[in-house]
Design a protein around this motif. Structure first.
Motif: not given
Lengths: 531, 251
Positions: A502-513
C-alpha cells in the motif's frame, strides 16, 4: 533498425490483453502512450481532454482481425498467435482516451516524420515480447532524440556523455547498449559492473529501471550500489536531474533508488551515471561437474573462502539444461567427457596477477576434487575456451526458446532448499513438461524453466500458483531480478506484506497521479482501481 | 614411435592488439598469452595418434623466455608426456627455431614432427618447411587430415591448398604442419592437470644444442594497417567508371 524483439523501450498502448512479459533482459520505462499523455499536463490543449472516455474495446481482437484481413501476413505471425497465452485479459482503463489523427500529427511535428512510427509490421514486432507470449496493441511508436521531446523509445539516445579515467565514473544516455558500453570501457581499462547474456541488445536505461542482476553480481554487487546518479523524466514531464557523479552524497533522501528497479512505473530514466570497476587482466574460467546439489552448495562455500577476492562468478545448471543447450545451440560442446553428471558449475575468477590467480584456482579445484566435491572439471586455457564455457550458460535462454514454449520463473530462495522446488515440480508435471534449472547460485537465484511443446492452460494451472506459494513459504522472492511487469503484478503479495504494498501505491500516486506510466504493471491492479 | 610437437606461446587470439607507441613492436605487457591455436591442433593430433596406439610418447617443445613453461604445462595438461623448454631470450625467428628443432630431433629421434602451420603473432608459415628442409625429411603442410600407416611406415596427409585438397603420402620420419580443420583440441581436464604436475620439463639452452641464434633479419618498424575508409555511393554508371579510372586507377 534494431532487433525490436529485444530492445525493450517501446511504448504500450493500454491494451486489453497481453502486455509485455520479460526475461532477464528487461524493458525500460515506458509511459503508456495515449492522448491524455503526460505531455498534456503542461500543455492545456483541447486535444487532450481527459474527460474523453473511450469505450472498452478489445484492441487485441481488432488487431488480430486486421491480421486475418490483410493476408500478407507470413506464416510466422500465425505461429506467434498460437503462442499467445489465454490467461490474463486486461480491461483497459476507461479514463484513458484513444489515439486520433490529430495526436499523430502533433507528434510528427515534435519528433519529425521519421520518428513517429505507424507501420504495422514494425508495430507488431514492437508489440510482441521476445518470447512471443504477450502481445500489446500499440498503434503508435515514438522515437525521440533528446529529453526535451516525448520519451518513448530511447534507443536513439545512445551517446556516452563522459568518462572519468581516474574515478571510473561513466555518464551516458539511457539508450546506450550494454555491449557497446563494455567495448568502450575496454579501451579505457574498465568494465561494466554488470554483465548479462543479452548484453548485445539490452540498453543501460532498461537495465537500471529493472535493476538487472546479471552474472557478476556476486563480485560487484547490484545496480543499487553502482549507480551514482540518474536523470529521470516524471509523468508530468518534469526532468529530475539527479545525475551526480559522487561516491558519497548524503544530502536528503536518495531518490534514485526509487527509480532503480521501478520498471518505468515511476519515471523514465534518460541518463545514467555509473561507477565502473577497473578491468583486471587475469580472468580464468572453470567448468565443473558435481554429483548432487549438496556438493554444489558446499563448493560455493569453499569457493568463497578459498578463492575469496578473486571469485567473480558462480553459476550452476543441471544436466537437463546441459542436454537442452547441446541439442538446440550450434557450435556448443560439452567440455567434460560424457558421463553421468547431475550438475554443472561454472566458476570465474578475475584478478590482477595471472600466475597467482591461476595457481590459486588450480589449487582450489584440485582440493575440491580430492574432497569429492567435484567429479570432473575443465580449466579454460585461453579466452576462446573461456567464451565457449560461458556460451553454455549464457545460451540457455535461447536454447529454451528454440525448444518450444517455456514457462520462466526467476526466484530467490535459500540455497539449501533451492533445488527441492525443482524436484517437486518434476513430480507435479511428470511427463508433460521438462523442468530445467539453472541460475546464479552465488546469489541464491534460481531460474526455473519449464519447457513444453506448446503453451497450455492446464500446465500453467499445475505450475501457478504452486511455485509462488512454495516460494512464499520459504520466504523467498517471486522475482529475484526479472521484475514483476504484467505477469507477476498481482502476485506481489507472495513476497511483500500488504501494508508495504500500500505504501508503494502511495508513492506511485505521488509521482504519477494519473497512472500513465506503464499501467497495469508492477503494482497489483486492485491498487489502481481503488483510487 | 615418438612424436614431437612444437608449441609457441603467443598473445591470446581473442585479445585486441595494440602497437607500441615507439612502433618497435606490439604491446605484450599485461596482455594474456596462450598457446598458438594451430599448435593446439598439432598437439591434439599427436595425442589422438598416441591414443590410437600408433605412438608411444608425445613430447612437447617450446622455445623462448621462462614463461614458456606455462604453455608447456598446458600442453602436459592436455596429455603430452614430457616437455622440453629451450630457454632463449630475444627474438627467435623461424630459421633459428628450425635449427633448434633439428638439433632436438637429433637428440630425441621422433618418428613424426608436428607443428602448427603458422603462429598467429608473426604469421610466418616458415618453420615447418624450414626444418623439413634442414632434416631432409618429407613434409605435409596445411594438413586437414592425417592417417598413419604403421606397417608401411608412411603417413597420408590431405592438404588444404588453393585449388582444393591435395593428398600426399609421406614416408616416415616426416614433418606435418596442421591447419584449422584438422581437429578440435580437447580441454585440459582436472585429472590431467593433476597428472601434469608430476611430468618432467627438461631445459636446454641454445649452446647445449650447438646452435647459434643469429638473425639476418631486423624488424625496422611495426605499424597498424590504415583504417578502412567509408564507402561512397555513386549516383550513376558514368560516375562509377570515372572513379574507377581516376581515383582507384584500376581501369
Amino acid at each position: 533498425m534494431q532487433n525490436w524483439g529485444r530492445t525493450r523501450r517501446f511504448l504500450i498502448y493500454p491494451a486489453v490483453n497481453f502486455l509485455n512479459n520479460r526475461r532477464s533482459n528487461p524493458i525500460a520505462a515506458n509511459p503508456v502512450f495515449n492522448s491524455a499523455f503526460g505531455l498534456a499536463n503542461h500543455r492545456d490543449s483541447p486535444l487532450y481532454s481527459e474527460s474523453e472516455k473511450s469505450n472498452l474495446h478489445t484492441c487485441f481482437h481488432s488487431l488480430r482481425d486486421k491480421v486475418v484481413e490483410t493476408g500478407i501476413r507470413s506464416a510466422i505471425r500465425f505461429q506467434h498467435r498460437g503462442f499467445g497465452s489465454d490467461a490474463t485479459k486486461i480491461q483497459r482503463n476507461p479514463l484513458f482516451s484513444t489515439l486520433n489523427s490529430e495526436d499523430i500529427s502533433y507528434f510528427k511535428g515534435v519528433l519529425g516524420e521519421k520518428n513517429v512510427i505507424q507501420d504495422e509490421e514494425r508495430l507488431l514486432t514492437a508489440n510482441t515480447d521476445w518470447m512471443h507470449k504477450y502481445r500489446g496493441s500499440s498503434k503508435l511508436l515514438l522515437q525521440p532524440r533528446s529529453t526535451e521531446e516525448v520519451v518513448i523509445n530511447v534507443s536513439l539516445m545512445n551517446n556516452i556523455i563522459s568518462f572519468d579515467k581516474v574515478s571510473g565514473i561513466l555518464v551516458c544516455e539511457a539508450g546506450c547498449i550494454l555491449e557497446n558500453l563494455i567495448t568502450f570501457l575496454d579501451t579505457q581499462g574498465y568494465i561494466m559492473p554488470l554483465d548479462l547474456g543479452a548484453k548485445g541488445s539490452s540498453q543501460i536505461g532498461g537495465n537500471v529501471s529493472t535493476n538487472a542482476g546479471g552474472l557478476r553480481l556476486v563480485r560487484y554487487g547490484s545496480l543499487h550500489g553502482n549507480v551514482l546518479g540518474l536523470e529521470v523524466v516524471l509523468a508530468n514531464g518534469d526532468v529530475l536531474d539527479m545525475l551526480g557523479t559522487l561516491r558519497k552524497d548524503n544530502t536528503g533522501y536518495d531518490l534514485k533508488h526509487l527509480f532503480i528497479g521501478s520498471e518505468g512505473s515511476l519515471g523514465i530514466v534518460t541518463k545514467v551515471s555509473i561507477l565502473t570497476p577497473p578491468k583486471l587482466s587475469a580472468v580464468n574460467v572453470a567448468f565443473l561437474a558435481c554429483k548432487d546439489y549438496f556438493s554444489c552448495q558446499k563448493l560455493l562455500v569453499e569457493a568463497k573462502w578459498k578463492l575469496g577476492e578473486i571469485l567473480s562468478a558462480f553459476e550452476f545448471l543441471d544436466n537437463l539444461a546441459m542436454d537442452l543447450v547441446l541439442n538446440h545451440l550450434e557450435g556448443v560442446r560439452n567440455p567434460l567427457p560424457p558421463s553421468l553428471h547431475s550438475f554443472y558449475v561454472l566458476i570465474e575468477t578475475t584478478g590482477s596477477d595471472e600466475a597467482y590467480s591461476k595457481e590459486k584456482l588450480e589449487a582450489f579445484l584440485l582440493h575440491a576434487m580430492g574432497a569429492g566435491l567435484i567429479t570432473d572439471g575443465a580449466l579454460a586455457q585461453d579466452i576462446n575456451q573461456a567464451s565457449s564455457f560461458w556460451l553454455i550458460r549464457e545460451g540457455l535462454p535461447e536454447a529454451l526458446m528454440k525448444a518450444g514454449a517455456v514457462y520462466k520463473y526467476d526466484l530467490s530462495l535459500p540455497i539449501e532448499n533451492m533445488y527441492n522446488l525443482v524436484e517437486e515440480m518434476r513430480i507435479r508435471l511428470g511427463e508433460s513438461a521438462t523442468v530445467v534449472a539453472y541460475g546464479h547460485l552465488g546469489d541464491g537465484n534460481l531460474h526455473l524453466n519449464i519447457s513444453t511443446p506448446q503453451y497450455e492452460d492446464k500446465i500453467l494451472a499445475q505450475i501457478e500458483p504452486y511455485v509462488y506459494e512454495w516460494t512464499s513459504k520459504h520466504r523467498g522472492s517471486i522475482s529475484a531480478e526479472h521484475g514483476l511487469g504484467l505477469m507477476k503484478a498481482n502476485e506481489i503479495f507472495y513476497s511483500k506484506p500488504t501494508n508495504v504494498v500500500h505504501l508503494m501505491g502511495s508513492i506511485k500516486k505521488a509521482l504519477d497521479p494519473k497512472g500513465i506510466l506503464n499501467p497495469y504493471k508492477v503494482l497489483p491492479h486492485s491498487l489502481s482501481s481503488s483510487s | 614411435m615418438k612424436i614431437m610437437v612444437a608449441i609457441k606461446r603467443v598473445i591470446d587470439y581473442a585479445v585486441k592488439i595494440r602497437v607500441k607507441p615507439d612502433k618497435s613492436g606490439v604491446e605484450t605487457k599485461n596482455v594474456k598469452m596462450s598457446m598458438n591455436p594451430f599448435c593446439e591442433i598439432a598437439l591434439e593430433e599427436a595425442l589422438r595418434i598416441k591414443e590410437s596406439g600408433m605412438a608411444s610418447e608425445v613430447v612437447a617443445v617450446s622455445m623462448g623466455p621462462t614463461q614458456c613453461v606455462d604453455t608447456l604445462r598446458t600442453g602436459l595438461a592436455m596429455g603430452a608426456d614430457r616437455g622440453i623448454h629451450v630457454e632463449a631470450t630475444g627474438a627467435l625467428l623461424p630459421l633459428s627455431v628450425a635449427r633448434l628443432l633439428r638439433a632436438l630431433v637429433e637428440v630425441e629421434e621422433p618418428g613424426l614432427l608436428i607443428l602448427g602451420k603458422q603462429a598467429i603473432d608473426d604469421d610466418c608459415n616458415q618453420t615447418g618447411q624450414m626444418v623439413a628442409g634442414l632434416l631432409n625429411w618429407p613434409q605435409g603442410t596445411f594438413a586437414s587430415k592425417v592417417v598413419l600407416d604403421k606397417e608401411k611406415q608412411a603417413v597420408t596427409v590431405d592438404r588444404e591448398v588453393d585449388g582444393g585438397l591435395e593428398t600426399l603420402c609421406l614416408d616416415l620420419p616426416a614433418v606435418i604442419t596442421t591447419d584449422l580443420r584438422l581437429n578440435q583440441p580437447r580441454y585440459a581436464t582436472l585429472p590431467n592437470i593433476m597428472k601434469a604436475k608430476s611430468k618432467v620439463i627438461k631445459k636446454f639452452s641454445p649452446q647445449d644444442l650447438n646452435v647459434e641464434i643469429k638473425s639476418d633479419l631486423e624488424v625496422v618498424q611495426v605499424t597498424e594497417p590504415p583504417k578502412r575508409k567509408a564507402g561512397v555511393i555513386v549516383s550513376s554508371v558514368d560516375e562509377l567508371i570515372d572513379k574507377l579510372k581516376n581515383e582507384a586507377n584500376v581501369i
